[in-house]
Motif scaffolding. Structure first.
Motif, PDB file in Angstrom:
ATOM      1  N   ASP A  20     -27.273  -2.647 -34.625  1.00  0.00           N
ATOM      2  CA  ASP A  20     -26.500  -3.274 -33.660  1.00  0.00           C
ATOM      3  C   ASP A  20     -25.448  -3.999 -34.289  1.00  0.00           C
TER       4      ASP A  20
ATOM      5  N   LEU B 236     -23.647  -0.269 -27.451  1.00  0.00           N
ATOM      6  CA  LEU B 236     -24.598  -1.115 -26.638  1.00  0.00           C
ATOM      7  C   LEU B 236     -23.841  -1.681 -25.348  1.00  0.00           C
TER       8      LEU B 236
ATOM      9  N   THR C 239     -33.085   0.390 -30.477  1.00  0.00           N
ATOM     10  CA  THR C 239     -32.142   1.244 -31.004  1.00  0.00           C
ATOM     11  C   THR C 239     -32.096   0.803 -32.564  1.00  0.00           C
ATOM     12  N   ARG C 240     -32.716  -0.339 -33.019  1.00  0.00           N
ATOM     13  CA  ARG C 240     -32.994  -0.848 -34.139  1.00  0.00           C
ATOM     14  C   ARG C 240     -34.056   0.117 -34.970  1.00  0.00           C
TER      15      ARG C 240
ATOM     16  N   ARG D 182     -31.389  -2.697 -26.745  1.00  0.00           N
ATOM     17  CA  ARG D 182     -30.938  -3.086 -28.064  1.00  0.00           C
ATOM     18  C   ARG D 182     -31.982  -3.174 -29.189  1.00  0.00           C
TER      19      ARG D 182
ATOM     20  N   GLU E 263     -31.624  -5.626 -23.184  1.00  0.00           N
ATOM     21  CA  GLU E 263     -32.303  -6.123 -24.513  1.00  0.00           C
ATOM     22  C   GLU E 263     -33.173  -5.241 -25.082  1.00  0.00           C
TER      23      GLU E 263
END
Length: 450
Positions: A32, A245, A325-326, A322, A319
């Motif tokens: 991100d 994002l 996606t990591r 986010r 959130e």
């Protein structure tokens, strides 16, 4: 030379931006990138990876694409993309910065560390970016690449630590792991900053001279690690694309939620455990949004299965996206709002009880089961008398070991993991009570052994 730190506490990692006032170098960026880009006040010459990460998807290749920087990865890494291939002993230049490449195998066979010196300020101490090699008080674990290589890599890790230990004592140390990451090999000082000299005083890899003794102690301390780790290095070898994002979330309709439930999708409810216990869609798993959300979603839901995440508020779902996606979980459908509005006409809803350890002590019946879902090492150190230990990540595979029809009081260290386990067991038809209470309370009540 200035070193700036970008913390990712949810995964226990750090990324770094180093600059000389005109040119920047970035080490181990997360995916991100919108959090990192405000730190890039100067042109980026290089994006450096210390290794193919096992615990997150890198944003390195995408950052290099956006900035025009060279993407630098060990030449020995088997990757599918163009990169600047690095070799032990070479030096890169970035403005007045000289970046020395050191092979430091152990955490992975091809792990690299970087020693950065500012040639414009030769008396200033160098900065050492050690990735998963030398951490604060410990080292990166060595069992993530191949269990058969664990001891061999542990011996290499000891040698690598001593190679880094030969650097000047005032050199500042900047590891990627070790701030709560499961990639750390255990122990650690909990420090937020350190030098090579500090590590000689506190790091077992340096204070333990005998490599064989070090290997035995390091390997004995390894605990379970998230199952999604098995997929990360492969994704990083492919260099996953960037993520947007800022794209608006589109909520799934009740009909879509029902269809996903019926199709066997993984459905996670990120609301607080108290809200979930009071009312939720049957068959959903409770993983409260917080610092460990993505770690445990990736650990207890099947990899690659479509994922539906439910919550009360749009911002919570943003959130969650986010964090997911990591770890490369991009196929996510979201929906938010009150539970009655999320449920379709035919969707069943459920609830179960929450309690504390005092209520457990007062109400525990002779046929009740107390289930401890902490790690095995935590259970061995201290446990509620008579408790059965099934770590949370094993509950779905081992629930058949519990007697059917029994009331199951589920606890952990603070309540978070117990909430996940309670929801998994309820999905299998168990009568569960979520003990949402710190384990210290069980100790104070005299309920424990150990």
């Amino acid at each position: 030379m200035r070193v700036r730190v970008l913390e990712t506490p949810e995964l226990g990692n750090r990324s770094y931006v180093v600059d000389d006032g005109e040119v920047s170098v970035v080490v181990d960026p997360q995916r991100d990138l919108d959090r990192l880009e405000p730190l890039l006040e100067h042109d980026v010459s290089h994006v450096l990876e210390t290794h193919l990460h096992n615990d997150y998807v890198s944003g390195g290749r995408e950052l290099a694409r956006r900035t025009g920087a060279a993407y630098a990865v060990n030449a020995a890494d088997d990757v599918t993309f163009e990169r600047l291939p690095l070799h032990d002993g070479e030096t890169l230049r970035a403005g007045s910065l000289a970046v020395s490449v050191l092979a430091t195998p152990g955490h992975t066979p091809t792990h690299l560390s970087y020693v950065v010196r500012d040639l414009a300020d030769p008396l200033a101490p160098p900065a050492v970016f050690s990735g998963g090699s030398l951490l604060y008080g410990t080292v990166g674990r060595t069992d993530l690449v191949d269990p058969a290589l664990t001891r061999e890599l542990a011996a290499a890790q000891h040698a690598s630590a001593h190679r880094l230990g030969a650097l000047p004592g005032d050199a500042t140390l900047h590891p990627t792991h070790g701030f709560g990451s499961f990639c750390a090999g255990g122990g650690g000082t909990g420090a937020s900053a350190s030098t090579i000299a500090d590590e000689w005083r506190h790091n077992t890899a340096l204070t333990t001279v005998n490599a064989s003794v070090f290997v035995d102690e390091l390997v004995a301390g390894f605990t379970a690690h998230p199952s999604y780790y098995a997929h990360m290095a492969g994704l990083n070898a492919l260099a996953e694309p960037g993520v947007d994002l800022d794209a608006p979330l589109s909520p799934a309709s009740p009909a879509q939620v029902s269809a996903l439930l019926a199709a066997g999708a993984s459905v996670v409810d990120l609301r607080p455990p108290a809200d979930f216990a009071a009312d939720h869609l049957s068959g959903t798993v409770s993983v409260a949004l917080g610092a460990q959300f993505a770690t445990y979603v990736g650990w207890v839901t099947p990899w690659g299965r479509p994922l539906l995440v439910l919550g009360a508020h749009r911002d919570d779902l943003a959130e969650a996206r986010r964090q997911l996606t990591r770890i490369g979980v991009d196929d996510v459908t979201t929906a938010w709002g009150p539970v009655p509005e999320l449920a379709g006409d035919d969707d069943a809803r459920s609830s179960y009880r929450r309690a504390d350890f005092a209520q457990l002590a007062a109400e525990r019946g002779p046929d009740d089961v107390v289930l401890d879902v902490r790690r095995a090492d935590e259970h061995a150190a201290a446990r509620v008398r008579g408790a059965v230990n099934v770590p949370v990540h094993e509950v779905e595979q081992r629930h058949h070991e519990l007697p059917t029809g029994a009331r199951v009081w589920v606890h952990c260290a603070a309540g978070f993991r117990a909430g996940i386990a309670a929801s998994l067991l309820e999905r299998e038809g168990f009568d569960v009570v979520h003990v949402d209470d710190p384990f210290d309370c069980a100790v104070e009540l005299g309920l424990t052994d150990g």
